[in-house]
Design a protein around this motif. Structure first.
Motif, PDB file in Angstrom:
ATOM      1  N   ARG A 126      38.472  39.285  36.838  1.00 25.89           N
ATOM      2  CA  ARG A 126      38.172  37.854  36.811  1.00 25.89           C
ATOM      3  C   ARG A 126      36.668  37.616  36.748  1.00 25.89           C
ATOM      4  O   ARG A 126      36.214  36.537  36.412  1.00 25.89           O
ATOM      5  N   LEU A 127      35.916  38.652  37.139  1.00 23.06           N
ATOM      6  CA  LEU A 127      34.459  38.505  37.175  1.00 23.06           C
ATOM      7  C   LEU A 127      33.872  38.725  35.787  1.00 23.06           C
ATOM      8  O   LEU A 127      34.516  39.262  34.909  1.00 23.06           O
ATOM      9  N   ILE A 142      33.229  53.705  45.865  1.00 26.73           N
ATOM     10  CA  ILE A 142      34.284  53.761  46.880  1.00 26.73           C
ATOM     11  C   ILE A 142      35.148  54.998  46.646  1.00 26.73           C
ATOM     12  O   ILE A 142      35.473  55.734  47.578  1.00 26.73           O
ATOM     13  N   VAL A 145      33.361  58.007  47.882  1.00 31.64           N
ATOM     14  CA  VAL A 145      33.342  58.098  49.348  1.00 31.64           C
ATOM     15  C   VAL A 145      34.718  58.482  49.872  1.00 31.64           C
ATOM     16  O   VAL A 145      34.852  59.316  50.769  1.00 31.64           O
ATOM     17  N   ASN A 149      36.031  61.930  51.956  1.00 31.12           N
ATOM     18  CA  ASN A 149      36.604  61.868  53.302  1.00 31.12           C
ATOM     19  C   ASN A 149      38.066  62.281  53.399  1.00 31.12           C
ATOM     20  O   ASN A 149      38.548  62.559  54.486  1.00 31.12           O
TER      21      ASN A 149
ATOM     22  N   MET B 224      20.547  54.256  47.258  1.00 25.57           N
ATOM     23  CA  MET B 224      21.548  53.610  48.136  1.00 25.57           C
ATOM     24  C   MET B 224      21.041  52.282  48.702  1.00 25.57           C
ATOM     25  O   MET B 224      21.748  51.277  48.580  1.00 25.57           O
ATOM     26  N   LEU B 227      21.220  49.666  45.969  1.00 20.50           N
ATOM     27  CA  LEU B 227      22.551  49.126  45.700  1.00 20.50           C
ATOM     28  C   LEU B 227      23.008  48.209  46.824  1.00 20.50           C
ATOM     29  O   LEU B 227      23.518  47.118  46.594  1.00 20.50           O
ATOM     30  N   PHE B 230      21.279  44.906  46.844  1.00 22.93           N
ATOM     31  CA  PHE B 230      21.794  44.010  45.815  1.00 22.93           C
ATOM     32  C   PHE B 230      23.077  43.368  46.312  1.00 22.93           C
ATOM     33  O   PHE B 230      23.307  42.163  46.143  1.00 22.93           O
ATOM     34  N   ILE B 238      23.580  34.896  45.273  1.00 25.10           N
ATOM     35  CA  ILE B 238      22.376  35.400  44.603  1.00 25.10           C
ATOM     36  C   ILE B 238      21.540  34.247  44.059  1.00 25.10           C
ATOM     37  O   ILE B 238      22.065  33.226  43.642  1.00 25.10           O
ATOM     38  N   TYR B 268      33.201  56.599  55.960  1.00 26.08           N
ATOM     39  CA  TYR B 268      33.361  55.547  54.965  1.00 26.08           C
ATOM     40  C   TYR B 268      32.241  54.524  55.024  1.00 26.08           C
ATOM     41  O   TYR B 268      32.321  53.467  54.425  1.00 26.08           O
ATOM     42  N   ASP B 270      29.289  54.229  53.738  1.00 26.72           N
ATOM     43  CA  ASP B 270      28.682  53.766  52.489  1.00 26.72           C
ATOM     44  C   ASP B 270      29.637  52.922  51.665  1.00 26.72           C
ATOM     45  O   ASP B 270      29.203  52.169  50.798  1.00 26.72           O
ATOM     46  N   ALA B 271      30.929  53.070  51.931  1.00 28.07           N
ATOM     47  CA  ALA B 271      31.890  52.299  51.143  1.00 28.07           C
ATOM     48  C   ALA B 271      32.014  50.876  51.659  1.00 28.07           C
ATOM     49  O   ALA B 271      32.462  49.990  50.945  1.00 28.07           O
ATOM     50  N   PHE B 274      30.492  48.166  49.580  1.00 22.90           N
ATOM     51  CA  PHE B 274      31.162  47.887  48.313  1.00 22.90           C
ATOM     52  C   PHE B 274      32.473  47.145  48.526  1.00 22.90           C
ATOM     53  O   PHE B 274      32.834  46.277  47.737  1.00 22.90           O
ATOM     54  N   VAL B 275      33.178  47.499  49.584  1.00 21.02           N
ATOM     55  CA  VAL B 275      34.416  46.774  49.882  1.00 21.02           C
ATOM     56  C   VAL B 275      34.085  45.313  50.180  1.00 21.02           C
ATOM     57  O   VAL B 275      34.728  44.386  49.661  1.00 21.02           O
ATOM     58  N   LEU B 277      31.554  43.681  49.139  1.00 21.57           N
ATOM     59  CA  LEU B 277      31.148  43.062  47.872  1.00 21.57           C
ATOM     60  C   LEU B 277      32.353  42.583  47.081  1.00 21.57           C
ATOM     61  O   LEU B 277      32.417  41.431  46.644  1.00 21.57           O
ATOM     62  N   ILE B 278      33.331  43.490  46.935  1.00 23.95           N
ATOM     63  CA  ILE B 278      34.481  43.135  46.109  1.00 23.95           C
ATOM     64  C   ILE B 278      35.257  41.991  46.749  1.00 23.95           C
ATOM     65  O   ILE B 278      35.673  41.043  46.082  1.00 23.95           O
ATOM     66  N   LEU B 281      33.302  38.761  46.225  1.00 21.69           N
ATOM     67  CA  LEU B 281      33.361  38.313  44.835  1.00 21.69           C
ATOM     68  C   LEU B 281      34.714  37.693  44.524  1.00 21.69           C
ATOM     69  O   LEU B 281      34.818  36.781  43.723  1.00 21.69           O
ATOM     70  N   LEU B 282      35.762  38.214  45.175  1.00 24.76           N
ATOM     71  CA  LEU B 282      37.089  37.684  44.885  1.00 24.76           C
ATOM     72  C   LEU B 282      37.332  36.358  45.582  1.00 24.76           C
ATOM     73  O   LEU B 282      37.964  35.461  45.040  1.00 24.76           O
ATOM     74  N   ILE B 283      36.811  36.235  46.815  1.00 17.98           N
ATOM     75  CA  ILE B 283      37.078  35.012  47.568  1.00 17.98           C
ATOM     76  C   ILE B 283      36.130  33.904  47.137  1.00 17.98           C
ATOM     77  O   ILE B 283      36.534  32.780  46.872  1.00 17.98           O
ATOM     78  N   PRO B 285      33.034  33.865  44.548  1.00 18.23           N
ATOM     79  CA  PRO B 285      32.161  34.641  43.652  1.00 18.23           C
ATOM     80  C   PRO B 285      30.700  34.244  43.730  1.00 18.23           C
ATOM     81  O   PRO B 285      29.840  35.022  43.376  1.00 18.23           O
TER      82      PRO B 285
END
Lengths: 347, 297
Positions: A126-127, A142, A145, A149, B224, B227, B230, B238, B268, B270-271, B274-275, B277-278, B281-283, B285
């Motif tokens: 969607r983005l 992800i 990572v 793990n 890292m 990223l 950002f 942003i 986890y 570092d993840a 990103f989680v 972020l996603i 962006l979904l809820i 943007p």
């Protein structure tokens, strides 16, 4: 038109002849470069489908490759080898005794990778533009990572060693040729036209009755499928994989191939894939000491990558469309040139 | 977990969060003006750290002077980078510019590996930052206090600069519509240069404090944090400076608390960014503090 088919088949035969001769004549290092070229062709095409033809800026390729490489490695390794690899934590019993031959393993890797493509694509597509880029990049991170793990499935940061080296010239180039043919048929067909329409203008494409979501998902899924296959071939070529291999740098290398060849050109991608792979090796002399007889130039470790990225920057800034732009190679190219000369001659 | 440990983690989270915030401000300013993810921002951060490192080792200057010089140098470096890498592509498709940014980041990293060597180096820490304070059982490094304070001061100065000064107003105009701004007599190139100067010097400030907090520096140190910052900028919305700070704090606190409360998920870490972020962006943007943009047809 008929003549073109004959030319095409002739070119294909020449390629096969070349591969046959090279498999006899070349040493193992040169053969590895040849293999890598084919794998990069597959990866470049799969990325070009998403980025170049459909205009979705995705940076998640390393993630799909990782999925493909790990799936294929686990499926093809013998149970004994697995036991030796997983000494810190035993492998999940379900996977411990699986071993299959190469072809089904590759296909399964591609399918699993494509499934993840759909899974990721459904929310993320969607983005747009930069947001899509960074979300897919995030997804690849992800995956990395998670793979680091999940010790009982992927052996964590230790990676897998002793993967059977099934990949040879025939496997890699066979899949490369299949990918090229598939892409040509896909792009020439109605799906390809829809992809290009989405690339040019999403809103206009939607108004023309193209189902945006379906086509984007399809493009993303097919791209992921081939990325998975490329990853599988790479894993079984190198014989060893670990999560750190699948960093952003890998995605970047493939992106480089796509951009150099031209976003939206199949032939461009093929040419640049071979060129980049060979160049990466050819530039290796920069890292080594150069002996000119009277003077010795001390080699600097890492200079190769500097020169390589500098070349890339120069190409991007001064030569934005790559080698081929969005054109394709056709046999008519030669004819047209001849025709042009004729006109000049007459004048 | 008892209260003291929680406080300890809270301090850590706040200082990490303000570090992220500092670097995220640079991202958000550049994005606001050029609509470009400056992938090389993390490497500008790295350049700043290395400048300060070599400055303190090879010159007799006091550390604070070296730090200030490093910040100015990194600012100028940012301007130079913009002129060399982004300016020739200003009217090209977005993807070309983004690739150019990735290429620049790649080039800087490799150059740094060749010039500075790939081996990690120890960043020198002035005594002022390594004092330890004790509050009951909680012991806190003085650096932990300095980082949020410096971030807040910089944030307030920046908000004043952007909202009250003439240059700030020009900056806002350029970020709205740079063609219209140039028609109004604003020197767009100058404004972009100023933005890059501020963004890069903030990256360097963040980098110096990063070096003080995690005193092991390598040429790839910027990737890292680059990223993640950002992501902090996107999470906050942003283009919005306050948003970048909020995003930075959410990210920093979230990361530390994830490790503190769910030790099983430490790997986890570092993840997490990103989680987040996603999900964001979904809820929403446009980020937590971002404005909704209407799509032009």
């Amino acid at each position: 038109m008929k003549k073109n088919y004959i030319y095409n088949i002739g070119a294909l035969c020449l390629l096969i002849l070349f591969l046959f001769i090279s498999s006899k004549v070349f040493n193992s290092y040169e053969i590895r470069i040849l293999n890598l070229s084919a794998i990069y062709i597959i990866l470049g095409l799969s990325m070009n489908l998403i980025n170049g033809f459909t205009g979705l800026f995705s940076l998640g390729h390393a993630g799909f490759m990782a999925i493909g490489a790990y799936t294929c490695a686990i499926l093809t390794m013998s149970p004994d080898m697995k036991e030796m690899n997983f000494f810190l934590k035993p492998i999940v019993p379900m996977l411990a005794n699986i071993q299959m031959s190469f072809l089904p393993a590759i296909i399964i890797s591609g399918i699993i990778s494509a499934l993840f493509g759909f899974l990721i694509g459904a929310p993320v597509l969607r983005l747009k533009d930069d947001y899509l880029a960074i979300a897919t990049l995030g997804f690849a991170e992800i995956i990395r990572v998670v793979f680091t793990n999940m010790q009982s499935i992927t052996n964590g940061a230790l990676g897998l060693k002793g993967i059977p080296a099934y990949t040879n010239i025939w496997w890699s180039w066979g899949f490369a040729i299949i990918t090229i043919l598939f892409m040509i048929f896909l792009i020439k067909g109605s799906y390809g036209k829809a992809f290009k329409a989405i690339r040019e203008d999403e809103i206009a494409a939607e108004n023309m009755g193209i189902n945006l979501f379906k086509h984007k998902m399809l493009s993303f899924g097919i791209g992921a499928f081939f990325a998975g296959i490329g990853g599988a071939l790479l894993g079984n070529l190198l014989g060893t994989i670990d999560p750190n291999m699948f960093r952003f740098l890998l995605t970047f290398n493939i992106l480089l191939i796509v951009v150099l060849g031209g976003m939206g050109s199949i032939t461009g991608t093929c040419i640049s894939a071979v060129l980049v792979t060979v160049l990466m090796e050819a530039l290796r002399f920069l890292d080594e000491t150069i002996n000119l007889g009277f003077v010795q130039i001390e080699g600097i470790q890492g200079l190769r990558m500097v020169v390589f990225s500098a070349i890339l920057m120069i190409v991007i800034i001064f030569y934005q469309n790559g080698f081929m732009g969005n054109k394709e190679f056709t046999w008519d190219m030669f004819k047209k040139k001849k025709a042009a000369y004729n006109v000049k001659d007459v004048k | 977990m008892n209260f003291e440990i929680f406080i300890q983690h809270l301090f850590n989270g706040i200082s990490l969060g303000s570090l992220y915030a500092l670097i995220a401000i640079g991202y958000t300013m550049v994005y606001g003006i050029l609509r470009l993810i400056n992938f090389a921002h993390g490497d500008i951060f790295m350049i700043g750290i290395y400048t300060a490192f070599y400055g303190t080792i090879f010159t007799p200057l006091p550390w604070w002077l070296v730090f200030i010089l490093a910040i100015l140098f990194t600012g100028l470096f940012g301007i130079m980078l913009e002129k060399a890498v982004y300016k020739p592509l200003r009217n090209s498709p977005r993807i070309s510019i983004l690739i150019s940014a990735i290429g620049a980041s790649f080039l800087l990293e490799n150059l740094a590996i060749v010039v500075c060597g790939g081996r990690p180096k120890a960043f020198p820490i002035p005594d002022m930052f390594s004092r330890v304070f004790h509050f009951g059982n909680v012991s806190v490094l003085s650096l932990t206090f300095y980082i949020p304070i410096i971030t807040l001061i910089i944030l307030l100065c920046l908000l004043y600069f952007i909202n009250k000064t003439k240059t700030g107003m020009a900056m806002r105009a350029v970020s709205k519509d740079y063609e219209a701004a140039s028609l109004m007599g604003i020197d767009v190139n100058k404004i972009i240069s100023i933005t890059f100067f501020i963004g890069s010097s903030l990256a360097c400030t963040g980098g110096l404090m990063w070096g003080l907090k995690f005193p092991q520096i390598t040429p790839l140190i910027g990737i890292m944090p680059g990223l993640k910052c950002f992501i902090a900028a996107v999470v906050g919305g942003i283009g919005n400076i306050t948003g970048a700070v909020v995003g930075g704090f959410i990210l920093g606190l979230g990361e530390i608390m994830l490790v503190a409360f769910l030790p099983a998920l430490t790997g986890y870490r570092d993840a997490f960014a990103f989680v987040l972020l996603i999900l964001i962006l979904l809820i929403k943007p446009t980020g937590i503090m971002g404005k909704n943009l209407t799509e032009k047809v």
